[in-house]
Design a protein around this motif. Structure first.
Motif, mmCIF file in Angstrom:
data_model
loop_
_atom_site.group_PDB
_atom_site.id
_atom_site.type_symbol
_atom_site.label_atom_id
_atom_site.label_comp_id
_atom_site.label_asym_id
_atom_site.label_seq_id
_atom_site.Cartn_x
_atom_site.Cartn_y
_atom_site.Cartn_z
ATOM 1 N N UNK A 662 29.897 46.886 38.783
ATOM 2 C CA UNK A 662 30.167 45.925 39.854
ATOM 3 C C UNK A 662 31.511 46.270 40.492
ATOM 4 N N UNK A 663 31.463 46.673 41.749
ATOM 5 C CA UNK A 663 32.688 47.018 42.459
ATOM 6 C C UNK A 663 33.395 45.788 42.976
ATOM 7 N N UNK A 664 34.516 45.964 43.668
ATOM 8 C CA UNK A 664 35.277 44.827 44.205
ATOM 9 C C UNK A 664 34.465 44.046 45.221
ATOM 10 N N UNK A 665 34.553 42.725 45.136
ATOM 11 C CA UNK A 665 33.770 41.895 46.054
ATOM 12 C C UNK A 665 34.479 41.694 47.387
ATOM 13 N N UNK A 666 35.799 41.779 47.405
ATOM 14 C CA UNK A 666 36.552 41.541 48.633
ATOM 15 C C UNK A 666 36.786 42.817 49.420
ATOM 16 N N UNK A 667 37.375 42.650 50.605
ATOM 17 C CA UNK A 667 37.719 43.794 51.440
ATOM 18 C C UNK A 667 39.167 44.184 51.210
ATOM 19 N N UNK A 668 39.450 45.452 51.412
ATOM 20 C CA UNK A 668 40.806 45.970 51.287
ATOM 21 C C UNK A 668 41.346 46.332 52.668
ATOM 22 N N UNK A 669 42.610 46.007 52.922
ATOM 23 C CA UNK A 669 43.259 46.487 54.126
ATOM 24 C C UNK A 669 43.534 47.974 53.987
ATOM 25 N N UNK A 670 43.633 48.647 55.087
ATOM 26 C CA UNK A 670 43.919 50.074 55.038
ATOM 27 C C UNK A 670 45.234 50.325 54.304
ATOM 28 N N UNK A 671 45.197 51.320 53.401
ATOM 29 C CA UNK A 671 46.392 51.667 52.637
ATOM 30 C C UNK A 671 46.564 50.878 51.361
#
Length: 859
Positions: A662-671
């Motif tokens: 199970x990968x991360x459920x949220x989004x990541x900002x660039x960087x």
């Protein structure tokens, strides 16, 4: 000179052989305090703790001549029936003679490794000198004494002692008997230690006939210079002192340059050897576990202290091995390293019964001297109290002055022998005395403190509600506990405090955002409110097939307010375990996931095929345990199952197959950085259960937006596993976090941040947003083990006005910090209203506890 045989293992061996552990008191009965045997002990304690008050009454209230008191009966030391008594109080035998006799009565060759044998046909009086002693416990006992023969220093014996000689005076602190010559009485015992072989013990005959100290005398002053913290001895001077007095009769203070040092040993919690020198002679600081604040013990590597100048204290002695003599300090402390720690300030005012210190003043004294070198007298209004424990004869009381809290820990004496019910003392004003200290961030008087007086207090009127702070997000169908809600109020009489939540209505049967909870508090007629979000994911308490990991379990217990809402299943690898306690039919096991620990407390139930009686000290290390029970937080920092928990599985931890990723459920900002903790890998272990695997690293670039496939390396799997994650285009603008009161720069997950507060003080930081800003994102976490901490926001209208922080085990010791949990779980979004000009927001801790903040941005 002497040879060390079992010094560091003696205290533990004594506890095992005497049939008692350090936690035994929680379920031991007081049956041994029967009228025939222990009445003198009880009389002694009552006399000791009542003398000052009785004397004051005689001087101030009773002008008539004081009648001649009835003499206190001389304590008796009854022998078990049918035993032969060897020696007497007046004519005791030596340790050498004791060992010779024990050898003649107990066939050592017949004792299996890890087992012991006690000779109950003989009862000995032995005279010896005390090298070290444990602190006085709740049952009028010292858990162990290290005593040795004054003529042959190679001999040592230990036991579990009851102290009944009135000449001992105040023996409550650790090592308070060190240097005294004592006469002890008890059975002889041999223990076949697995590593060190034959160990001589003084043991109990039964629960009514434990080893007893029947006589104690102070050593004659030697006239020698032991040094002081401010003016320590050189290594050469310390060597000359030990030559004159081996071991030294009191603590010696020594300074020198570190010549070499071992790395910190996590298994024993100390650094085995630190060698210091003055250029002419060397001295070993042996098994040091106490360091100054500017030295993080767990980060000490081999020779990392080399070249630094330290000041240390301990018992000076010699150790002989293969004809080589080493001079050393045992039971040591290092007080300063390169002079960065200031010697303790001498305190002039500890308060008196007539003029006790306020809570603020008492805390200031403890800040300078922890623990205090003498009793503090403190006064305050009772905020809460436990019910009087008839089993342990003590009570916990929390005092307050409206702004600060202070705990009376296990107070053993209440005026008039009162036995208050739970919270029966609330609102009353108390004066108490005892040794002041800080335990897990709580200022308190130590166990055995005395309540001198209880008076009716003045009721305070709440004039204003300052804030209502509850959890910001909870799981579906979970229960929000009153302890999770902090209501801060102002009083009409002045000052502020925390109100008692009497009722809480917070439905969590539907998911959604901005839900409203109703809060009722003492002293306020109106219902209060706070908003919270309910996630769509139901709380997972695990199962035998899919148990929680240790870190997951700790997070869930904290979210449930310190006690899990239902029974839970937890899996982990055994880090340590005690030997099976046959007297109480249970054992303590500490499990870990490599990051956090969890105690399976006093478990008595194991799967079939496990012979509990064969469990020896640390014999389970490396095996996997799945246990079930109610999870709790004990003393704010220790996560454990309550007594009565069950070991469901005990075996090896080899991965049989991969179950899910199970990968991360949220989004990541660039960087941004994707952490191993953000990826959840479930595997099937050999033995028929699933569990959380250890993700050691991830490869997940965030240089471009979109949905990507990352790879995670999993301990126990030969091939990396894949997971998906999403990167969004950067849509927020970074903004600086600036240190305020008690703040300093730090790094969290390779990002710049601010460490806020200290172990004894709260703190603040500021963030300045420009005109037109509508929201602020900031990442923040409480220090490891800290609960109930919030950041209150001032400077503008914000939603919310306060954020409740969650502790993370990676936030501890020194920066840089590496989070143990997912970074996304420490993200807070704060709505801003009416920001028409550049505005500075101030974030202030709600209590005297530590936290960190990092990565702020506005939109």
């Amino acid at each position: 000179m002497k040879k060390r045989k079992i010094l560091y293992l003696i205290p533990f061996a004594a506890l095992v052989l005497s049939g008692c552990t350090f936690q035994e008191g929680w379920q031991a009965t007081t049956g041994w305090l029967n009228d025939n045997i222990w009445t003198p002990v009880v009389n002694f304690f009552e006399g000791l703790f009542g003398k000052k008050e009785d004397k004051k009454e005689e001087e101030e209230d009773d002008p008539t001549p004081t009648p001649t008191p009835t003499p206190t009966p001389t304590p008796s030391y009854p022998d078990p029936e049918g035993v032969e008594v060897i020696g007497s109080k007046e004519s005791p035998i030596s340790v050498s003679e004791f060992r010779t006799l024990v050898d003649s009565y107990i066939p050592f060759d017949a004792i299996d490794a890890g087992k012991s044998s006690t000779d109950t046909d003989h009862w000995y009086f032995v005279e010896a000198k005390v090298k070290s002693s444990s602190a006085f416990n709740d049952y009028g006992e010292v858990e162990y004494l290290n005593i040795y023969d004054t003529e042959d220093k190679t001999l040592e014996v230990t036991g579990h002692f009851v102290l009944v000689d009135e000449s001992l005076g105040d023996y409550s602190a650790a090592n308070s008997l060190a240097g005294k010559t004592v006469v002890v009485k008890g059975c002889g015992c041999l223990f076949n230690h697995k590593t060190n072989g034959k160990t001589y013990q003084m043991a109990k005959y039964d629960n009514d006939h434990k080893p007893v100290v029947v006589k104690a005398t102070d050593p004659a002053p030697s006239g020698l210079d032991y040094g002081t913290l401010q003016n320590p001895l050189t290594v050469s001077e310390a060597k000359a002192l030990i030559d004159a007095e081996d071991p030294t009769l009191q603590k010696a203070y020594v300074t020198g340059e570190v010549k070499s040092n071992d790395a910190y040993d996590s298994a024993y919690g100390n650094v085995n050897r630190i060698t210091i020198t003055d250029g002419q002679n060397d001295l070993v600081i042996f098994r040091c576990a106490t360091f100054p604040s500017n030295v993080t013990a767990t980060e000490i590597t081999a020779n990392s202290l080399k070249g630094k100048t330290v000041v240390a204290s301990g018992t000076g002695e010699t150790y002989v091995k293969s004809g080589t003599t080493t001079y050393e300090l045992t039971t040591p402390e290092i007080h300063s390293c390169e002079g960065e720690d200031v010697p303790p300030v001498v305190i002039d005012d500890y308060g008196t019964l007539e003029s006790p210190l306020s809570i603020s003043a008492a805390k200031a004294v403890i800040d300078l001297q922890d623990p205090t070198t003498q009793d503090l007298y403190v006064t305050g209004e009772v905020k809460s109290n436990t019910a009087w424990s008839t089993q342990h004869n003590n009570i916990d009381i929390v005092l307050t002055d409206g702004q600060n809290d202070f705990k009376l820990f296990r107070a053993g004496t209440i005026p008039g022998g009162a036995q208050p019910a739970e919270n029966a003392l609330v609102g009353k004003v108390v004066v108490a005395h005892g040794i002041g200290t800080i335990y897990s961030g709580t200022y308190e008087l130590n166990s055995g403190c005395v309540v001198d007086s209880i008076e009716e207090g003045q009721a305070k009127t709440i004039s204003e509600i300052v804030s209502v702070v509850g959890p910001s997000e909870v799981a579906l169908n979970s229960t929000i506990q009153p302890s999770q809600v902090i209501v801060t109020v102002n009083y009409a009489e002045g000052g502020s405090g925390t109100a008692t939540v009497t009722n809480l209505v917070a439905p969590t049967n539907v998911s959604g955002e901005g839900l409203t909870a109703d809060v009722t508090i003492d002293g306020w007629n109106e219902t209060l409110h706070f908003t919270y979000n309910v996630t769509s994911e139901e709380s997972n308490y695990g199962s035998l097939a899919n148990p929680l990991g240790v870190t997951e379990a700790r997070t869930l217990i904290a979210a449930d307010g310190g006690t899990s809402a239902q029974s839970m299943y937890v899996a982990g690898t055994v880090k340590s375990n005690k030997a099976w306690d046959s007297s109480h039919s249970n054992v303590d096991i500490t499990i870990t996931d490599g990051v956090n620990e969890f105690i399976v407390f006093r478990t008595a139930t194991f799967p079939s095929g496990v012979t509990k009686e064969d469990i020896a000290l640390n014999s389970l290390v490396g095996q996997v345990v799945i246990a079930s029970g109610t999870g709790v937080i004990y003393n704010e920092t220790t996560y454990e199952f309550q007594q009565g928990c069950v070991v469901e599985f005990l075996g090896s931890k080899n991965i049989a197959s991969l179950v899910s990723v199970e990968g991360p459920s949220g989004e990541y900002n660039q960087g941004a950085t994707v952490l191993p903790a953000d990826v959840k890998v479930i595997v099937a272990f050999e033995g028929g259960f699933n569990g959380l695997a250890n993700v050691t690293s991830v490869d997940a670039p965030t240089t471009t937006s979109g949905t990507h496939t990352g790879q995670a390396t999993v301990e126990g799997l030969n091939e990396p596993v894949e997971f998906e994650y999403t990167v969004s285009a950067q849509s927020s603008t970074p903004v600086d976090i600036v240190a305020g009161e008690n703040g300093s720069a730090c790094t969290v997950n390779e990002k710049d941040g601010i460490k806020v507060g200290t172990s004894k003080l709260g703190g603040s930081f500021t963030i300045t947003v420009p005109a037109g800003a509508t929201s602020l994102e900031v990442y923040a976490a409480a220090w490891k083990g800290v609960s109930g901490l919030s950041l209150n926001i001032t400077g503008a209208t914000t939603d919310p006005s306060s954020i409740a922080l969650t502790a993370d085990s990676g936030i501890s010791n020194n920066s840089p910090f590496t989070l143990a949990g997912s970074e996304s779980s420490f993200k807070f979004t704060i709505g801003l209203s009416g920001i028409t000009a550049s505005t500075t927001l101030t974030f202030t801790t709600s209590a005297a506890k530590r936290c960190v903040a990092w990565s702020a941005s506005y939109r």
